[in-house]
Design a protein around this motif. Structure first.
Motif, short mmCIF file in Angstrom:
data_model
loop_
_atom_site.label_atom_id
_atom_site.label_comp_id
_atom_site.label_asym_id
_atom_site.label_seq_id
_atom_site.Cartn_x
_atom_site.Cartn_y
_atom_site.Cartn_z
N THR A 36 0.82 -1.21 0.00
CA THR A 36 0.00 0.00 0.00
C THR A 36 0.85 1.26 0.00
OG1 THR A 36 -1.72 -1.18 1.22
CG2 THR A 36 -1.85 1.22 1.21
N GLY A 37 1.93 1.26 0.78
CA GLY A 37 2.78 2.44 0.85
C GLY A 37 3.43 2.77 -0.48
N ASP A 38 3.98 1.75 -1.15
CA ASP A 38 4.64 1.99 -2.44
C ASP A 38 3.63 2.43 -3.50
OD1 ASP A 38 7.26 1.38 -1.60
OD2 ASP A 38 6.88 -0.76 -1.79
N GLU A 39 2.43 1.86 -3.46
CA GLU A 39 1.40 2.29 -4.43
C GLU A 39 1.00 3.75 -4.16
OE1 GLU A 39 0.53 0.01 -7.04
OE2 GLU A 39 2.35 -0.66 -6.02
N ALA A 40 0.97 4.15 -2.88
CA ALA A 40 0.67 5.54 -2.56
C ALA A 40 1.77 6.47 -3.08
CB ALA A 40 0.50 5.71 -1.05
N LEU A 41 3.03 6.03 -2.98
CA LEU A 41 4.13 6.84 -3.50
C LEU A 41 4.04 6.99 -5.01
CD1 LEU A 41 7.05 5.39 -1.34
CD2 LEU A 41 5.93 7.61 -1.09
N LEU A 42 3.66 5.91 -5.70
CA LEU A 42 3.47 6.02 -7.14
C LEU A 42 2.33 7.00 -7.44
CD1 LEU A 42 3.94 5.28 -10.06
CD2 LEU A 42 2.55 3.22 -9.71
N GLY A 43 1.24 6.88 -6.69
CA GLY A 43 0.14 7.81 -6.89
C GLY A 43 0.56 9.25 -6.67
N GLY A 44 1.36 9.51 -5.65
CA GLY A 44 1.85 10.86 -5.40
C GLY A 44 2.75 11.36 -6.50
N THR A 45 3.62 10.49 -7.00
CA THR A 45 4.51 10.87 -8.10
C THR A 45 3.71 11.24 -9.34
OG1 THR A 45 6.23 9.37 -7.26
CG2 THR A 45 6.42 10.10 -9.55
N LEU A 46 2.73 10.41 -9.68
CA LEU A 46 1.90 10.68 -10.86
C LEU A 46 1.09 11.96 -10.67
CD1 LEU A 46 0.68 7.07 -11.68
CD2 LEU A 46 2.56 8.34 -12.73
N CYS A 47 0.63 12.20 -9.45
CA CYS A 47 -0.13 13.42 -9.17
C CYS A 47 0.73 14.65 -9.39
CB CYS A 47 -0.67 13.38 -7.74
SG CYS A 47 -1.67 14.80 -7.29
N LEU A 48 1.98 14.59 -8.95
CA LEU A 48 2.89 15.71 -9.17
C LEU A 48 3.10 15.96 -10.66
CD1 LEU A 48 5.70 15.20 -6.50
CD2 LEU A 48 4.07 17.07 -6.63
N LEU A 49 3.38 14.89 -11.40
CA LEU A 49 3.67 15.04 -12.82
C LEU A 49 2.46 15.54 -13.59
CD1 LEU A 49 5.81 11.81 -13.41
CD2 LEU A 49 6.63 14.16 -13.13
N ARG A 50 1.31 14.94 -13.31
CA ARG A 50 0.10 15.34 -14.04
C ARG A 50 -0.41 16.70 -13.60
NH1 ARG A 50 -2.37 9.24 -13.54
NH2 ARG A 50 -1.55 8.44 -15.52
#
Length: 289
Positions: A36-50
Protein backbone atom coordinates in the motif's frame (compact mmCIF):
# COMPACT_ATOMS: atom_id res chain seq x y z
CA UNK A 1 -5.37 18.01 -8.66
CA UNK A 2 -2.29 17.69 -6.48
CA UNK A 3 -1.73 19.46 -3.18
CA UNK A 4 0.21 22.35 -4.71
CA UNK A 5 3.91 21.80 -3.99
CA UNK A 6 4.75 20.44 -7.45
CA UNK A 7 6.03 23.85 -8.58
CA UNK A 8 8.65 23.85 -5.83
CA UNK A 9 9.82 20.32 -6.68
CA UNK A 10 9.59 20.08 -10.47
CA UNK A 11 11.02 23.36 -11.76
CA UNK A 12 14.63 24.57 -12.26
CA UNK A 13 17.00 24.45 -10.54
CA UNK A 14 15.39 21.41 -8.91
CA UNK A 15 14.71 19.75 -12.25
CA UNK A 16 17.14 21.26 -14.78
CA UNK A 17 16.02 19.37 -17.88
CA UNK A 18 14.71 20.23 -21.33
CA UNK A 19 11.24 18.79 -21.87
CA UNK A 20 9.61 17.48 -25.00
CA UNK A 21 6.08 18.41 -25.97
CA UNK A 22 4.40 16.49 -24.44
CA UNK A 23 6.92 15.58 -21.72
CA UNK A 24 7.95 11.93 -21.42
CA UNK A 25 8.88 10.29 -18.12
CA UNK A 26 9.88 6.81 -16.97
CA UNK A 27 9.09 6.14 -13.30
CA UNK A 28 10.96 3.41 -11.41
CA UNK A 29 10.32 2.10 -7.89
CA UNK A 30 8.99 -0.84 -5.89
CA UNK A 31 5.65 -0.77 -7.68
CA UNK A 32 3.26 -3.62 -8.38
CA UNK A 33 4.48 -5.51 -5.29
CA UNK A 34 1.11 -5.24 -3.52
CA UNK A 35 2.40 -2.79 -0.94
CA UNK A 36 0.00 0.00 0.00
CA UNK A 37 2.78 2.44 0.85
CA UNK A 38 4.64 1.99 -2.44
CA UNK A 39 1.40 2.29 -4.43
CA UNK A 40 0.67 5.54 -2.56
CA UNK A 41 4.13 6.84 -3.50
CA UNK A 42 3.47 6.02 -7.14
CA UNK A 43 0.14 7.81 -6.89
CA UNK A 44 1.85 10.86 -5.40
CA UNK A 45 4.51 10.87 -8.10
CA UNK A 46 1.90 10.68 -10.86
CA UNK A 47 -0.13 13.42 -9.17
CA UNK A 48 2.89 15.71 -9.17
CA UNK A 49 3.67 15.04 -12.82
CA UNK A 50 0.10 15.34 -14.04
CA UNK A 51 -0.53 18.39 -11.88
CA UNK A 52 2.23 20.24 -13.71
CA UNK A 53 2.04 18.53 -17.12
CA UNK A 54 -1.46 17.06 -17.65
CA UNK A 55 -0.48 15.80 -21.10
CA UNK A 56 2.68 13.99 -19.90
CA UNK A 57 3.40 10.54 -21.30
CA UNK A 58 4.40 8.33 -18.37
CA UNK A 59 5.82 4.80 -18.38
CA UNK A 60 6.06 2.92 -15.07
CA UNK A 61 8.24 -0.11 -14.33
CA UNK A 62 6.13 -2.49 -12.25
CA UNK A 63 6.15 -6.05 -10.92
CA UNK A 64 2.54 -6.26 -12.13
CA UNK A 65 2.42 -4.05 -15.22
CA UNK A 66 -1.13 -5.02 -16.21
CA UNK A 67 -2.56 -4.07 -12.81
CA UNK A 68 -0.46 -0.89 -12.58
CA UNK A 69 -1.57 0.17 -16.05
CA UNK A 70 -5.24 -0.35 -15.16
CA UNK A 71 -5.04 1.27 -11.72
CA UNK A 72 -3.07 4.38 -12.68
CA UNK A 73 -3.76 4.87 -16.39
CA UNK A 74 -0.13 4.62 -17.48
CA UNK A 75 1.97 2.56 -19.84
CA UNK A 76 3.70 -0.10 -17.73
CA UNK A 77 6.65 -2.41 -18.34
CA UNK A 78 7.98 -5.34 -16.28
CA UNK A 79 10.10 -4.35 -13.30
CA UNK A 80 12.64 -7.12 -13.84
CA UNK A 81 16.23 -6.22 -13.07
CA UNK A 82 18.18 -6.33 -16.31
CA UNK A 83 21.52 -7.08 -14.62
CA UNK A 84 20.41 -10.61 -13.68
CA UNK A 85 20.84 -13.11 -16.51
CA UNK A 86 17.53 -14.86 -15.78
CA UNK A 87 15.61 -11.59 -15.89
CA UNK A 88 17.42 -10.44 -19.01
CA UNK A 89 16.50 -13.68 -20.80
CA UNK A 90 12.88 -13.33 -19.65
CA UNK A 91 12.71 -9.75 -20.94
CA UNK A 92 14.07 -10.88 -24.29
CA UNK A 93 11.73 -13.88 -24.47
CA UNK A 94 8.70 -11.69 -23.73
CA UNK A 95 9.99 -9.00 -26.11
CA UNK A 96 10.10 -6.40 -23.34
CA UNK A 97 13.81 -5.54 -23.34
CA UNK A 98 13.76 -3.25 -26.36
CA UNK A 99 10.58 -1.40 -25.25
CA UNK A 100 12.30 -0.73 -21.90
CA UNK A 101 15.48 0.55 -23.54
CA UNK A 102 13.45 2.64 -25.98
CA UNK A 103 11.29 4.15 -23.23
CA UNK A 104 14.37 5.23 -21.28
CA UNK A 105 16.22 6.45 -24.38
CA UNK A 106 13.25 8.61 -25.44
CA UNK A 107 12.28 9.94 -22.01
CA UNK A 108 13.05 13.46 -20.82
CA UNK A 109 13.78 12.21 -17.33
CA UNK A 110 13.89 8.93 -15.41
CA UNK A 111 12.35 9.31 -11.95
CA UNK A 112 13.16 7.05 -9.02
CA UNK A 113 10.00 7.73 -7.08
CA UNK A 114 9.95 7.49 -3.32
CA UNK A 115 10.53 4.82 -0.71
CA UNK A 116 13.61 3.87 1.28
CA UNK A 117 15.50 2.77 -1.83
CA UNK A 118 18.91 4.28 -1.00
CA UNK A 119 20.01 1.45 1.24
CA UNK A 120 22.51 -1.38 1.11
CA UNK A 121 21.64 -3.42 4.23
CA UNK A 122 19.61 -5.86 2.10
CA UNK A 123 22.65 -6.59 -0.05
CA UNK A 124 23.92 -5.80 -3.52
CA UNK A 125 21.26 -7.66 -5.51
CA UNK A 126 18.23 -5.66 -4.25
CA UNK A 127 20.14 -2.43 -4.88
CA UNK A 128 20.91 -3.42 -8.46
CA UNK A 129 17.32 -4.54 -9.06
CA UNK A 130 16.31 -0.86 -9.05
CA UNK A 131 19.55 0.95 -9.86
CA UNK A 132 20.08 -0.97 -13.10
CA UNK A 133 17.64 1.37 -14.86
CA UNK A 134 19.33 4.35 -13.25
CA UNK A 135 22.63 3.13 -14.74
CA UNK A 136 20.97 2.59 -18.12
CA UNK A 137 19.57 6.13 -18.07
CA UNK A 138 23.00 7.56 -17.29
CA UNK A 139 24.56 5.46 -20.09
CA UNK A 140 21.93 6.83 -22.49
CA UNK A 141 22.59 10.36 -21.18
CA UNK A 142 19.11 10.78 -19.77
CA UNK A 143 18.60 12.95 -16.67
CA UNK A 144 17.72 11.10 -13.45
CA UNK A 145 15.62 12.53 -10.61
CA UNK A 146 15.56 10.66 -7.30
CA UNK A 147 12.34 12.11 -5.90
CA UNK A 148 11.21 11.82 -2.28
CA UNK A 149 13.53 8.92 -1.54
CA UNK A 150 14.70 7.74 1.88
CA UNK A 151 18.04 6.42 3.03
CA UNK A 152 18.75 3.34 5.12
CA UNK A 153 22.01 2.16 6.60
CA UNK A 154 25.07 2.88 4.46
CA UNK A 155 28.40 1.19 5.06
CA UNK A 156 31.62 1.25 3.03
CA UNK A 157 31.89 -1.32 0.28
CA UNK A 158 31.02 -2.08 -3.33
CA UNK A 159 27.29 -1.50 -2.84
CA UNK A 160 27.88 1.99 -1.46
CA UNK A 161 30.30 2.77 -4.29
CA UNK A 162 27.60 1.82 -6.81
CA UNK A 163 24.93 3.82 -4.99
CA UNK A 164 27.23 6.84 -4.74
CA UNK A 165 28.07 6.67 -8.45
CA UNK A 166 24.40 6.76 -9.43
CA UNK A 167 23.36 9.35 -6.85
CA UNK A 168 26.13 11.85 -7.63
CA UNK A 169 24.95 11.96 -11.25
CA UNK A 170 21.30 12.52 -10.34
CA UNK A 171 19.12 15.27 -8.93
CA UNK A 172 18.51 14.01 -5.39
CA UNK A 173 15.49 15.04 -3.30
CA UNK A 174 14.98 13.10 -0.06
CA UNK A 175 11.84 12.79 2.05
CA UNK A 176 13.44 14.04 5.31
CA UNK A 177 16.51 15.79 6.69
CA UNK A 178 17.92 12.63 8.29
CA UNK A 179 18.47 11.13 4.83
CA UNK A 180 20.28 14.31 3.79
CA UNK A 181 22.64 13.89 6.75
CA UNK A 182 23.28 10.18 6.06
CA UNK A 183 24.00 10.86 2.41
CA UNK A 184 26.31 13.76 3.23
CA UNK A 185 28.30 11.53 5.61
CA UNK A 186 28.55 8.95 2.80
CA UNK A 187 30.09 11.45 0.39
CA UNK A 188 26.88 12.46 -1.40
CA UNK A 189 26.58 16.14 -0.43
CA UNK A 190 24.03 17.59 -2.85
CA UNK A 191 20.77 16.07 -1.54
CA UNK A 192 18.03 18.26 -0.13
CA UNK A 193 14.80 17.42 1.68
CA UNK A 194 11.30 17.87 0.24
CA UNK A 195 7.82 16.79 1.46
CA UNK A 196 7.02 13.09 1.33
CA UNK A 197 5.36 12.07 -1.94
CA UNK A 198 2.33 10.73 -0.07
CA UNK A 199 1.38 14.33 0.69
CA UNK A 200 0.92 14.91 -3.04
CA UNK A 201 -2.05 12.54 -3.14
CA UNK A 202 -5.36 14.28 -3.80
CA UNK A 203 -7.68 14.81 -0.86
CA UNK A 204 -10.39 12.41 -1.96
CA UNK A 205 -13.07 10.77 0.16
CA UNK A 206 -12.55 7.06 0.72
CA UNK A 207 -15.28 4.45 0.83
CA UNK A 208 -14.39 2.96 4.23
CA UNK A 209 -17.01 3.49 6.90
CA UNK A 210 -15.02 4.58 9.96
CA UNK A 211 -16.58 4.97 13.41
CA UNK A 212 -17.05 8.44 14.85
CA UNK A 213 -15.25 7.47 18.07
CA UNK A 214 -11.52 8.16 18.52
CA UNK A 215 -9.40 5.78 16.45
CA UNK A 216 -5.98 4.22 16.99
CA UNK A 217 -4.31 2.72 13.92
CA UNK A 218 -2.21 -0.44 13.96
CA UNK A 219 0.07 -1.37 11.04
CA UNK A 220 1.92 -4.52 12.05
CA UNK A 221 4.72 -6.65 10.64
CA UNK A 222 4.89 -10.25 11.79
CA UNK A 223 8.22 -10.83 13.56
CA UNK A 224 8.81 -14.13 11.74
CA UNK A 225 8.94 -12.29 8.38
CA UNK A 226 12.02 -10.31 9.41
CA UNK A 227 14.74 -12.90 10.13
CA UNK A 228 17.56 -10.35 9.96
CA UNK A 229 16.07 -7.72 12.25
CA UNK A 230 15.84 -7.29 16.01
CA UNK A 231 12.07 -7.77 15.92
CA UNK A 232 12.55 -11.39 14.84
CA UNK A 233 13.80 -12.25 18.34
CA UNK A 234 10.21 -11.91 19.57
CA UNK A 235 8.05 -15.00 19.15
CA UNK A 236 4.93 -14.62 17.03
CA UNK A 237 2.75 -15.80 19.93
CA UNK A 238 4.13 -13.19 22.31
CA UNK A 239 3.81 -10.48 19.69
CA UNK A 240 0.16 -11.38 18.99
CA UNK A 241 -0.69 -11.51 22.70
CA UNK A 242 0.86 -8.14 23.51
CA UNK A 243 -0.64 -6.38 20.48
CA UNK A 244 -4.06 -7.81 21.33
CA UNK A 245 -3.70 -6.55 24.91
CA UNK A 246 -2.74 -3.10 23.63
CA UNK A 247 -5.73 -3.02 21.30
CA UNK A 248 -8.05 -4.13 24.10
CA UNK A 249 -6.72 -1.27 26.23
CA UNK A 250 -7.58 1.14 23.41
CA UNK A 251 -11.15 -0.19 23.44
CA UNK A 252 -11.36 0.27 27.23
CA UNK A 253 -10.31 3.90 26.75
CA UNK A 254 -13.15 4.43 24.29
CA UNK A 255 -11.17 4.18 21.04
CA UNK A 256 -11.64 1.91 18.03
CA UNK A 257 -8.55 -0.08 16.95
CA UNK A 258 -8.18 0.19 13.17
CA UNK A 259 -5.79 -2.39 11.71
CA UNK A 260 -4.22 -1.37 8.39
CA UNK A 261 -2.22 -4.10 6.59
CA UNK A 262 0.30 -2.67 4.14
CA UNK A 263 1.44 -5.73 2.16
CA UNK A 264 -0.58 -8.50 0.59
CA UNK A 265 1.92 -10.18 -1.72
CA UNK A 266 2.41 -13.98 -1.57
CA UNK A 267 5.87 -13.59 0.01
CA UNK A 268 5.07 -10.72 2.38
CA UNK A 269 1.40 -10.77 3.47
CA UNK A 270 0.62 -8.60 6.50
CA UNK A 271 -3.07 -9.49 6.60
CA UNK A 272 -2.61 -12.72 8.55
CA UNK A 273 -0.86 -11.11 11.54
CA UNK A 274 -3.63 -8.50 11.81
CA UNK A 275 -6.31 -11.20 11.75
CA UNK A 276 -4.44 -13.16 14.43
CA UNK A 277 -4.27 -10.12 16.71
CA UNK A 278 -7.98 -9.35 16.30
CA UNK A 279 -8.83 -13.02 17.00
CA UNK A 280 -6.78 -12.86 20.23
CA UNK A 281 -8.52 -9.70 21.48
CA UNK A 282 -11.21 -9.86 24.14
CA UNK A 283 -13.04 -7.10 22.27
CA UNK A 284 -12.23 -8.17 18.75
CA UNK A 285 -15.73 -7.31 17.55
CA UNK A 286 -14.94 -3.64 18.25
CA UNK A 287 -11.90 -3.64 15.96
CA UNK A 288 -11.83 -2.76 12.27
CA UNK A 289 -9.45 -4.30 9.70
Amino acid sequence: PCCGFCDSMLTPPTLPIRLSNPPRFVVVGCYGEKNTGDEALLGGTLCLLRGKWPEAQITVCSDDPDETGRAFGVDALPNWGILRLRNLVALMRHRQLWPLITAIRRCDCLILGGGEVLRIDFGLRPLLSIFDRVFLAHMLRRPVLMLGVGTGKLAPGLALDILRWGALRSVLLTREEESVRILRDAGIPHARAVPDLAFALPNERHRVQLPVSPRISFSLIAPDTLPRRTLSRISRGLFVRDMASLADTAVELGATPVFVPFCWSPYDDDRAIHRDVVAAMRSGSRALV
